[in-house]
Write a protein that holds these residues in place. Structure first.
Motif, PDB file in Angstrom:
ATOM      1  N   GLN A 154       5.263   2.325  -1.211  1.00 33.93           N
ATOM      2  CA  GLN A 154       5.002   3.180  -0.046  1.00 33.93           C
ATOM      3  C   GLN A 154       3.627   2.927   0.587  1.00 33.93           C
ATOM      4  N   THR A 155       3.075   1.727   0.450  1.00 30.65           N
ATOM      5  CA  THR A 155       1.773   1.428   1.055  1.00 30.65           C
ATOM      6  C   THR A 155       1.945   0.473   2.233  1.00 30.65           C
ATOM      7  N   ILE A 213      10.630  -0.728  -0.574  1.00 34.65           N
ATOM      8  CA  ILE A 213       9.368  -0.044  -0.294  1.00 34.65           C
ATOM      9  C   ILE A 213       8.998   0.869  -1.464  1.00 34.65           C
ATOM     10  N   THR A 214       9.996   1.329  -2.191  1.00 37.30           N
ATOM     11  CA  THR A 214       9.754   2.134  -3.389  1.00 37.30           C
ATOM     12  C   THR A 214       9.547   1.254  -4.618  1.00 37.30           C
TER      13      THR A 214
END
Length: 244
Positions: A154-155, A213-214
């Motif tokens: 999540q960055t 993304i996770t």
């Protein structure tokens, strides 16, 4: 992409297999190109690999060392990936200092240092028009959250498509990291993963469908070879050849 997944009986077998693969890739790269570029991982898992490589008789003057990510700390800080690799390996072999290319962390500005390191990498490696520098070998670990290098869940850095080196973020602290497209340009990417705490993330990373993304390690799909070397504690739930 050619993908290889091996589950080794224990961590000792994992390190021995990794040593054999890395030495083979180094020798092959030197035979093909006259030199080998290798990017190192931090963390606890690769340290015994570096200690094993320090015992090898290799043409060190033909090997160039980089780091896939670095904490934003001084080179002599206890958490420095550079410091760990030097103590375990590089200080013990006759590699020219000019062949060691650490991540700069002294500008008091992570973005400036990331840009400086990108220049170093691009000046040191072949870059085809419109593509990213091509490493011979990139070593990676994976955290129990599915991150690799300093590509954390999540960055924003996960979405970087134009820079080779960028600033990642771990709990509000900056990290300098290879980006996904730079890693995926490599001839060989080698994950070393150890420990039961990695099982859940590995299941998500290897699932046919999933959220990259996770679980950012899903984003790593190099144009060359992708190796996953796992000990049995980590890889027990995956379908792979168990050996060692």
């Amino acid at each position: 992409m050619k993908k290889f997944v091996e589950v080794l009986a224990d961590k000792t077998s994992l390190i021995e297999r990794a040593r054999a693969v890395v030495v083979d890739k180094i020798v092959s790269a030197i035979a093909s190109n006259g030199q080998c570029s290798i990017a190192l991982a931090g963390g606890s898992t690769p340290k015994p690999l570096y200690e094993a490589l320090a015992q090898e008789d290799l043409p060190w003057e033909k090997i160039h060392i980089f780091w896939g990510d670095e904490r934003y700390v001084a080179p002599d800080h206890k958490d420095s990936n550079q410091r760990m690799a030097r103590q375990a390996w590089l200080d013990k072999v006759a590699i020219p200092e000019s062949n060691i290319h650490p991540v700069p962390t002294q500008a008091q500005n992570p973005t400036t240092d990331a840009e400086s390191y990108e220049v170093v990498v691009k000046d040191s490696l072949p870059v085809e028009d419109g593509t990213f520098p091509k490493f011979d070998i990139i070593l990676l670990g994976m955290g129990d959250d599915g991150h690799t290098a300093s590509l954390f869940p999540q960055t924003p850095v996960l979405n970087e498509t134009t820079k080779a080196i960028a600033v990642g973020n771990k709990d509000g602290e900056p990290r300098i990291t290879f980006t996904v497209p730079l890693i995926n340009q490599a001839n060989c990417v080698l994950f070393l993963v150890s420990g039961k705490n990695k099982q859940t993330a590995l299941e998500q990373v290897f699932a046919p469908q999933g959220d990259a993304i996770t679980y950012p390690s899903r984003l790593i799909n190099p144009q060359g070879e992708l190796w996953w070397l796992l000990d049995l504690d980590a890889g027990a739930k995956l379908e792979a050849t168990v050996s060692g």
